[in-house]
Design an enzyme around this catalytic site. Structure first.
Site, short mmCIF file in Angstrom:
data_model
loop_
_atom_site.label_atom_id
_atom_site.label_comp_id
_atom_site.label_asym_id
_atom_site.label_seq_id
_atom_site.Cartn_x
_atom_site.Cartn_y
_atom_site.Cartn_z
N ARG A 121 2.84 -8.07 0.96
CA ARG A 121 2.78 -6.84 1.89
C ARG A 121 3.35 -5.62 1.04
O ARG A 121 3.57 -5.48 -0.02
CB ARG A 121 3.92 -7.28 3.16
N GLY A 122 3.35 -4.59 2.00
CA GLY A 122 3.50 -3.26 1.19
C GLY A 122 2.10 -2.81 1.13
O GLY A 122 1.21 -3.53 0.46
N ALA A 123 1.70 -1.52 1.34
CA ALA A 123 0.50 -1.08 1.09
C ALA A 123 -0.38 -1.16 -0.02
O ALA A 123 -1.38 -1.66 -0.10
CB ALA A 123 0.55 0.33 1.71
N ARG A 151 -5.22 -6.82 8.19
CA ARG A 151 -4.20 -5.87 8.91
C ARG A 151 -4.52 -4.27 8.78
O ARG A 151 -5.25 -4.01 8.23
CB ARG A 151 -2.93 -5.69 7.90
N GLN A 171 12.58 -6.04 6.03
CA GLN A 171 12.26 -5.96 4.58
C GLN A 171 13.26 -5.14 3.96
O GLN A 171 13.39 -5.46 2.60
CB GLN A 171 10.93 -5.14 4.73
N ASP A 226 2.19 4.06 4.77
CA ASP A 226 1.05 3.18 4.85
C ASP A 226 -0.33 3.90 5.01
O ASP A 226 -1.40 3.50 4.85
CB ASP A 226 1.27 2.20 5.96
N LYS A 247 6.75 2.04 8.28
CA LYS A 247 7.32 1.05 8.95
C LYS A 247 8.07 1.58 10.29
O LYS A 247 8.58 2.49 10.14
CB LYS A 247 8.36 0.22 7.88
O1 MRU Z 1 4.83 -4.44 7.25
P1 MRU Z 1 4.99 -4.09 5.56
O2 MRU Z 1 6.07 -4.86 5.09
O3 MRU Z 1 3.78 -4.40 4.81
O4 MRU Z 1 5.33 -2.60 5.72
C1 MRU Z 1 5.54 -2.03 4.51
C2 MRU Z 1 5.70 -0.33 4.83
O5 MRU Z 1 5.83 -0.01 5.85
C3 MRU Z 1 6.09 0.43 3.40
O6 MRU Z 1 7.12 1.24 3.62
C4 MRU Z 1 4.84 1.00 3.07
O7 MRU Z 1 3.86 -0.03 2.88
C5 MRU Z 1 5.09 1.61 1.66
S1 MRU Z 1 4.80 0.50 0.27
C6 MRU Z 1 4.97 1.31 -1.12
#
Ligand code: MRU
Length: 357
Positions: A51-53, A94, A199, A240, A251
């Site tokens: 996870r994470g963009a 997603r 997270q 994201d 998030k």
């Molecule tokens: O649902 P997630 O855990 O994938 O959400 C991640 C976030 O919102 C992060 O802040 C975002 O992806 C930035 S990652 C460098």
């Protein structure tokens, strides 16, 4: 255990597998998944094992390459038609983070019908590896810009995980903290727990402590008090998808933090690689917000259910912070300041110029 020694996402070329550090098991267990099937890769993205963009973009790029090794076709046009289906399937895992479609489109657009099937496969392999290595460099540069905003010893508040676990290395919002550590600096980071999937507690606190950062975990609803007590020099969050007017989707809970930070006069910075800026949308209202299962709120993490049976639950995974609340957007090409419509245009043009070189 130093979690930073593990790769968030990588390609095992011998085994022809995608390796993922399973983030649903952290911090209790370090479990590396070896995925070879496109359905398992889609599921890993959907269930937040990765996870994470930026990290989901990299995982999908490797996933598309691995699928390309399996596609059975007589000629390049029919090969590319199947590749397109695989791309669309991975992209459906997603909806919110633009890096997923950005990485998949970049992969797909790197090949064309004039190439032979073996050539297409090789180009896809190289492109996926480039997406990953460029991400490391991007995050390092974002970290350098971020470091200009803070001083040794500052208190920083962060939300969710925009660290190494969300990218290939360093992270975005946490990159200045990790880079600062490499240079002997010490920051005091307040991590929002980040309901409902934690997270902040499970990932950011773990990752920062592994790097020796002075880390304090708080519940999301404690942020206002921590800011009021003067403990926070700046709020650093990830992104994201950013719209061309500077509205930033991140998030769930991020937007509330921005409102509080504005009230207390605390700078609010969004950290965002150019690949996360979606110049095709004018405002954040065009961003599709992922909706997730009610059980994440009512049951998950509890030994028994903590809400009445059949209660209505609303569980948006992201929110949009209005651009008026954002002090600056930190990218690998510099820090975009308001008016963002102008500054993001300059920064994305700089990126295009860089890509053409
Ligand atoms: O649902 P997630 O855990 O994938 O959400 C991640 C976030 O919102 C992060 O802040 C975002 O992806 C930035 S990652 C460098």
């Amino acid at each position: 255990m130093n979690i930073l020694k593990y790769e968030t996402v990588s390609l095992d070329e011998n085994e022809k597998a995608l390796l993922i550090l399973d983030q649903t098991k952290l911090p209790a267990q370090v479990n590396i998944l070896h995925l070879t099937e496109i359905h398992d890769i889609h599921n890993a993205i959907y269930t937040l094992q990765v996870r994470g963009a930026p990290a989901i973009g990299i995982a999908a790029a490797f996933g598309l390459y691995l699928e390309a090794l399996k596609i059975d076709a007589q000629d390049s046009p029919s090969f590319l038609a199947k590749l397109r289906q695989a791309k669309d399937y991975l992209n459906s895992a997603r909806p919110t983070a633009v890096n997923l479609s950005w990485a998949l489109n970049r992969m797909y657009n790197s090949v064309n019908v004039s190439m032979s099937i073996p050539e297409i496969r090789e180009i896809l392999r190289l492109e996926a590896l480039a997406i990953k290595s460029e991400d490391t460099e991007t995050c390092r540069r974002i970290g350098e810009y971020g470091l200009t905003l803070i001083h040794d010893g500052d208190g920083i508040l962060t939300h969710c995980n925009a660290g190494q676990l969300a990218t290939s290395k360093y992270g975005t919002a946490l990159a200045p903290i990790h880079l600062g550590r490499e240079r002997g600096m010490n920051f005091h980071v307040y991590c929002d727990e980040t309901r409902p999937l934690l997270q902040g507690a499970r990932l950011s606190a773990f990752e920062l402590m592994a790097d020796g950062v002075d880390t304090t975990l708080i519940c999301d609803n404690m942020a206002a008090q921590v800011m009021k007590e003067g403990r926070v020099r700046a709020v650093f969050v990830g992104c994201d998808r950013a719209a061309s007017n500077g509205d930033c989707c991140n998030k769930i809970g991020t937007s509330g933090l921005a409102v509080i930070a504005k009230h207390y006069g605390i700078p609010f910075y969004v950290f965002c690689p150019v690949s996360t800026v979606d110049m095709n949308i004018k405002t954040g209202s065009e961003i599709v917000i992922e909706q997730r299962k009610p059980e994440e709120i009512t049951e998950m993490w509890y030994s028994k259910r903590m809400a009445p049976d059949n209660v209505n639950v609303y569980n948006p995974a992201f929110d949009v912070t209005d651009h008026e609340l954002i002090t600056g957007i930190v990218t690998e090409y510099g820090i975009a300041l308001p008016p963002f419509t102008e500054s993001l245009k300059t920064i994305t043009n700089a990126n295009q110029a860089h890509c053409l070189r």
